[in-house]
Design an enzyme around this catalytic site. Structure first.
Site, PDB file in Angstrom:
ATOM      1  CB  SER A 139       7.683  70.360  36.379  1.00 25.84           C
ATOM      2  OG  SER A 139       8.288  70.616  34.735  1.00 25.84           O
ATOM      3  CE1 TYR A 152       4.766  74.854  35.300  1.00 29.42           C
ATOM      4  CE2 TYR A 152       6.634  74.197  35.543  1.00 29.42           C
ATOM      5  CZ  TYR A 152       5.226  73.873  34.911  1.00 29.42           C
ATOM      6  OH  TYR A 152       4.954  72.453  34.408  1.00 29.42           O
TER       7      TYR A 152
HETATM    8  P1  NAD Z   1      -3.804  71.919  31.127  1.00 27.45           P
HETATM    9  O1  NAD Z   1      -4.026  72.604  30.845  1.00 27.45           O
HETATM   10  O2  NAD Z   1      -3.925  70.807  30.741  1.00 27.45           O
HETATM   11  O3  NAD Z   1      -4.478  71.078  32.606  1.00 27.45           O
HETATM   12  C1  NAD Z   1      -4.583  71.722  33.921  1.00 27.45           C
HETATM   13  C2  NAD Z   1      -5.883  71.411  34.787  1.00 27.45           C
HETATM   14  O4  NAD Z   1      -5.872  72.384  35.776  1.00 27.45           O
HETATM   15  C3  NAD Z   1      -7.175  71.604  33.375  1.00 27.45           C
HETATM   16  O5  NAD Z   1      -7.785  71.090  34.261  1.00 27.45           O
HETATM   17  C4  NAD Z   1      -7.854  73.041  34.148  1.00 27.45           C
HETATM   18  O6  NAD Z   1      -8.668  73.061  34.430  1.00 27.45           O
HETATM   19  C5  NAD Z   1      -6.765  72.917  35.602  1.00 27.45           C
HETATM   20  N1  NAD Z   1      -6.502  74.670  36.317  1.00 27.45           N
HETATM   21  C6  NAD Z   1      -6.449  75.253  35.814  1.00 27.45           C
HETATM   22  N2  NAD Z   1      -6.754  77.006  36.925  1.00 27.45           N
HETATM   23  C7  NAD Z   1      -7.260  76.263  38.239  1.00 27.45           C
HETATM   24  C8  NAD Z   1      -7.657  76.441  39.305  1.00 27.45           C
HETATM   25  N3  NAD Z   1      -7.437  77.685  39.071  1.00 27.45           N
HETATM   26  N4  NAD Z   1      -8.500  75.562  39.774  1.00 27.45           N
HETATM   27  C9  NAD Z   1      -8.768  74.775  39.614  1.00 27.45           C
HETATM   28  N5  NAD Z   1      -8.065  73.722  38.736  1.00 27.45           N
HETATM   29  C10 NAD Z   1      -7.204  75.032  37.560  1.00 27.45           C
HETATM   30  O7  NAD Z   1      -2.399  71.089  31.814  1.00 27.45           O
HETATM   31  P2  NAD Z   1      -1.541  69.681  32.211  1.00 27.45           P
HETATM   32  O8  NAD Z   1      -0.303  69.947  30.894  1.00 27.45           O
HETATM   33  O9  NAD Z   1      -1.983  68.814  32.413  1.00 27.45           O
HETATM   34  O10 NAD Z   1      -0.681  69.896  33.172  1.00 27.45           O
HETATM   35  C11 NAD Z   1      -1.098  69.374  34.522  1.00 27.45           C
HETATM   36  C12 NAD Z   1      -0.224  69.588  35.797  1.00 27.45           C
HETATM   37  O11 NAD Z   1       0.814  68.818  35.047  1.00 27.45           O
HETATM   38  C13 NAD Z   1       0.258  71.016  35.689  1.00 27.45           C
HETATM   39  O12 NAD Z   1       0.927  71.229  37.328  1.00 27.45           O
HETATM   40  C14 NAD Z   1       1.546  71.348  34.781  1.00 27.45           C
HETATM   41  O13 NAD Z   1       2.468  72.520  35.516  1.00 27.45           O
HETATM   42  C15 NAD Z   1       1.953  69.816  35.096  1.00 27.45           C
HETATM   43  N6  NAD Z   1       3.005  69.647  34.382  1.00 27.45           N
HETATM   44  C16 NAD Z   1       2.697  69.324  32.836  1.00 27.45           C
HETATM   45  C17 NAD Z   1       3.081  69.531  31.968  1.00 27.45           C
HETATM   46  C18 NAD Z   1       2.976  69.501  30.492  1.00 27.45           C
HETATM   47  O14 NAD Z   1       4.509  69.280  29.456  1.00 27.45           O
HETATM   48  N7  NAD Z   1       1.935  69.635  29.760  1.00 27.45           N
HETATM   49  C19 NAD Z   1       4.976  68.740  32.048  1.00 27.45           C
HETATM   50  C20 NAD Z   1       5.657  69.341  33.490  1.00 27.45           C
HETATM   51  C21 NAD Z   1       4.612  69.731  34.350  1.00 27.45           C
END
Ligand code: NAD
Length: 257
Positions: A139, A152
């Protein structure tokens, strides 16, 4: 070397960025293992739909990324692992003194330790196959901090560190390890933060998006899951064979500030 026919495991891929990356991989002809901690009909149907739309093999494998043995079992159950995308992640926002201990533990386990366990299980498989790509979804918070996101930010900085060590331990092999550092992407994880932020600042949804979330994203636009999928695909390409141990920001200029 074409990525066609390679097998990619994407953790946390039944929604958001993970699903976006898995979809771009399937479009490019890669076989995909989708994952989350749930085991619903809709999870398996998602895999069937992706397989039939793109003519590749797609399976859904349930595994809870908060549990070390399930992280390792995911790699074993997948049967192959040319590309590993450590994407599963959760968020919780609170000042340090009030940050619930169980939230800290869960975020460190899912956002950081899971990547260690899956990587530990995947590297021997990649070595046997003679090729591999580890892609960790960190991130902008893996490179910089914001208040109230202690667990985080700590986990994501940890992911960047783990990525560097993975790259050094595989440096002389046809295996690379890199971290993608997205800024804000409008996924369910981000959507869930909007109501609380609206309340906290007494703002409209539009104001929260523009003046709070995208305040630090100079482009003033969310990054998209397709753009992240394209970045992950680049890291799988021959052009990226010497790109290892580094971070690629997809953050509209956030970390340039
Ligand atoms: P999201 O909530 O849409 O997806 C998260 C995914 O992780 C989902 O598929 C969920 O089911 C899965 N998950 C959660 N707990 C779990 C567990 N215990 N076991 C297995 N799977 C699990 O969120 P996102 O925004 O798509 O985030 C995905 C990644 O990207 C994360 O690591 C997040 O930190 C990172 N990220 C997101 C953003 C953003 O702005 N959305 C920015 C930077 C980084």
């Amino acid at each position: 070397m074409s990525v066609k026919g390679k097998t990619a495991i994407v953790t946390g891929s039944n929604s958001g960025i993970g699903l976006g990356i898995a979809t771009e991989f399937a479009k490019a002809g890669m076989n995909v293992v989708l994952n989350s901690f749930t085991d619903r009909d809709e999870d398996h149907k998602l895999a069937e739909k992706m397989a039939s739309e793109h003519g590749v093999d797609v399976r859904y494998v349930q595994a809870d990324m908060s549990k070390a043995d399930e992280c390792r079992a995911l790699i074993e159950k997948a049967g192959a692992c040319d590309v590993l995308v450590n994407n599963a992640g959760i968020q919780h926002v609170a000042p340090i003194p009030e940050f619930p201990q169980e939230k800290w533990d869960a975020i460190i386990a899912i956002n950081l330790s899971s990547a260690f366990h899956t990587t530990a299980a995947a590297l021997p498989v990649m070595r046997k196959a003679g090729w591999g790509r580890v892609i960790n979804i960190a991130s902008a918070h893996g490179l910089t901090a914001s208040p109230y996101k202690s667990a985080y930010v700590a986990a994501k900085h940890g992911v960047v560190g783990l990525t560097k060590v993975t790259a050094l331990e595989t440096a002389e092999e046809p295996i690379t390890a890199n971290a993608i550092c997205p800024g804000y992407v409008l996924t369910p994880l981000v959507e869930a933060q909007i109501p609380d932020t609206m309340k906290e600042y007494d703002m409209s949804r539009e104001d929260v998006i523009k003046n709070v979330m995208l305040k630090r994203q100079p482009s003033k636009e969310f990054a998209t899951v397709e753009q992240l999928g394209g970045t992950a695909l680049y890291l799988c390409s021959d052009a990226a064979a010497q790109v290892t141990g580094t971070t690629i920001s997809v953050d509209g200029g956030w970390t340039a500030l």
